[in-house]
Each structure stands twice: as structure tokens, then as C-alpha cells.
Design an enzyme around this catalytic site. Structure first.
Site, PDB file in Angstrom:
ATOM      1  CG  ASP A 226      -1.838   1.084   1.244  1.00  0.00           C
ATOM      2  OD1 ASP A 226      -2.874   1.024   0.940  1.00  0.00           O
ATOM      3  OD2 ASP A 226      -1.348   2.444   1.838  1.00  0.00           O
TER       4      ASP A 226
ATOM      5  CE1 TYR B 286       0.997   7.786   2.796  1.00  0.00           C
ATOM      6  CE2 TYR B 286       1.499   5.649   1.971  1.00  0.00           C
ATOM      7  CZ  TYR B 286       0.396   6.684   2.556  1.00  0.00           C
ATOM      8  OH  TYR B 286      -0.773   6.103   3.154  1.00  0.00           O
TER       9      TYR B 286
ATOM     10  CG  HIS C  69      -4.534   9.934   0.759  1.00  0.00           C
ATOM     11  ND1 HIS C  69      -3.112   9.773   0.428  1.00  0.00           N
ATOM     12  CD2 HIS C  69      -4.664   9.325   1.999  1.00  0.00           C
ATOM     13  CE1 HIS C  69      -2.584   9.298   1.336  1.00  0.00           C
ATOM     14  NE2 HIS C  69      -3.056   9.040   2.501  1.00  0.00           N
TER      15      HIS C  69
ATOM     16  CE  LYS D 267      -3.632   4.897   0.773  1.00  0.00           C
ATOM     17  NZ  LYS D 267      -2.318   4.471   0.724  1.00  0.00           N
TER      18      LYS D 267
END
Length: 273
Positions: A45, A50, A108, A75
């Protein structure tokens, strides 16, 4: 060790235990994800936010694991919400991952002040219809956000990924999802280390010869949650993966259920923008 699969409303399945890369250093992501894949994880994931999608993709490419044996989630970030902007962001994520498709694509955060999550969802529906995402879902959506999607769009989200751990169990959100065929996926499943002093949970762990973290992950599994713990350390990855050789009793589950405090560690989805 076999990880159970959970059926999604898209007609696909999701491994119930995965590996998250939130706050994993982009420079270390390939190594860390490679370790996770070697341990046995097949569900990874990530997210645009990120900044480590390239490292995830590099680890997958280096692994020689057949693509169909992997489950990859990424996401749509808040600043990319909208119609065409969501489509463009998805294309960029695919390119960074080096993949032809993802198994799950999520919004998200709802970011209600932006007023764009419905428009964004319609773009995700197009992506789903194209086959470039095998399932689509949301993250950090509260029941009223989900209800808006149910009222105004066509495809029911397959997954709602939310903060969920013994101190913050989100029963209303989980039950709402369950009643509409939306699988609950837990982020921060171990409560970011806040549960280490829970003597009752430690006693359960001692009885099984397991760690406190393993008991909490087992609680998630038996409650039907998809769970994505993270660690930078290979030995902890292996420990988190080793949760399928014991089963909690209903009384033990009840001890953990009773820990709910109703307080978030993360942000309130109604105010994130």
C-alpha cells in the site's frame, strides 16, 4: 504461510494482511519493500503523498514475482482532486510505479471543503471501467461522505481505508461500510505504539507466546479488517506476518474491544483540505 483473501464488490479479492509504506524514506523504499516481499507480503500500500511510488515499483520489478500474485494500492492526493486532474494524477502514479494497472486506487481524503470528491470519484469510475484499476475505493471517509457517493454516483467503493486500532475502533464507519458492501481497511492498526502498556493485551500475548503487536493484528483479522502494518525492520515485518497460527477467543477479543477511547491519532477527515 497463506494470507486470507477478502472478496471485494468489484469482483476481485484483497489479501487481508498487507504492508504499508507511509513515512518510508523514498531512498530506502526499494530495499524495505523488497524485504517485505521476501518475507511473504503480496499486498503493498503506497500513495502519491508518500513520494515513494518509484521505490515500490522498483522493488516489484526486481522481485520476479508474477504481477498477478501481487496486490498494489496507491492513492489520489488532495491537490489532484477534480475531473481531468484526477485522471492525470492516476497516469503519473502508474508511470512512477512502472505498472500497467493497480489493484486498488483510493481517494486519499474526502477534503469536503474542496467540494471535489464526487467529481474525483467519477474519474475513478472511468479508471475502473478502463481496467487500469481492478477496484476503486476511498480513504478516511466518514459515513456521511460515503453516503454522498452512494447518492450521487454509480460505483460503490470497494474499500474504505481508515484509522482503526484498539483505542479508536470506528464502529460506526465500519458498520456503515459493511452494510453497503464496503470493506474496512485499517491504517495505523497498532496505534503507533500507544498500546505498549496495556497489561491485559500483554497477558493475552504471553499466553500464546506472541507479541502484543501480533495479538492486535490478530484482533483485526478476526474482526474482518484488512490491515497494513509497516516496519523498516525485516524481523518486525516477519513478526507482523506471523499471525495465522493462533486464534483469539471471544473473551480475549472482548478485552481488546473494551479499550476503545474514541480518540484519533491522525487528522479529522472533515477538516483536512
Amino acid at each position: 504461510m497463506s494470507v486470507p483473501d477478502i472478496a471485494l464488490n468489484s469482483g476481485t479479492t484483497i489479501p487481508q494482511l498487507g504492508f504499508g509504506v507511509f513515512k518510508v524514506d523514498p531512498a530506502q523504499t526499494e530495499r524495505i519493500v523488497s524485504d517485505a516481499l521476501e518475507v511473504g507480503y503480496r499486498h503493498i500500500d503506497t500513495a502519491k503523498a508518500y513520494d515513494n511510488e518509484p521505490g515500490v515499483g522498483a522493488a516489484i520489478a526486481a522481485s520476479a514475482i508474477p504481477r498477478e500474485e501481487l496486490f498494489v494500492t496507491t492513492k489520489l492526493f488532495n491537490s489532484d482532486q477534480g475531473g481531468q486532474s484526477a485522471l492525470d494524477a492516476f497516469d503519473l502514479s502508474l508511470a512512477k510505479l512502472g505498472l500497467d494497472y493497480v489493484d486498488l486506487y483510493l481517494i486519499h481524503w474526502p477534503c469536503p471543503a474542496r467540494g471535489l470528491f464526487v467529481e474525483s470519484w467519477r474519474s475513478l469510475e472511468q479508471i475502473f471501467e478502463s481496467g487500469r484499476a481492478r477496484a476503486i475505493g476511498v480513504s478516511n471517509f466518514l459515513p456521511h461522505h460515503l453516503q454522498t457517493l452512494l447518492d450521487e454516483t454509480t460505483v460503490v467503493p470497494a474499500v474504505n481505508q481508515i484509522e482503526l486500532h484498539p483505542y479508536f475502533q470506528q464502529r460506526e464507519a465500519s458498520e456503515f461500510g459493511r452494510s453497503h458492501g464496503v470493506v474496512t481497511e485499517a491504517w495505523s492498526p497498532l496505534g503507533q505504539g500507544t498500546l505498549v502498556d496495556e497489561a491485559g493485551v500483554q497477558a493475552i500475548a504471553d499466553a500464546y507466546g506472541k507479541s502484543l503487536a501480533q495479538v492486535i493484528l490478530r484482533w483485526h483479522i478476526q474482526n474482518g479488517n484488512v490491515v497494513i502494518p509497516k516496519s523498516n525492520r525485516r524481523e518486525r515485518m516477519a513478526e507482523n506476518f506471523d499471525v495465522f497460527d493462533f486464534e483469539l477467543t471471544q473473551a480475549e477479543i472482548g478485552i481488546i474491544d473494551a479499550l476503545d477511547r474514541g480518540g484519533r491519532l491522525g487528522s479529522d477527515p472533515d477538516v483536512v483540505s
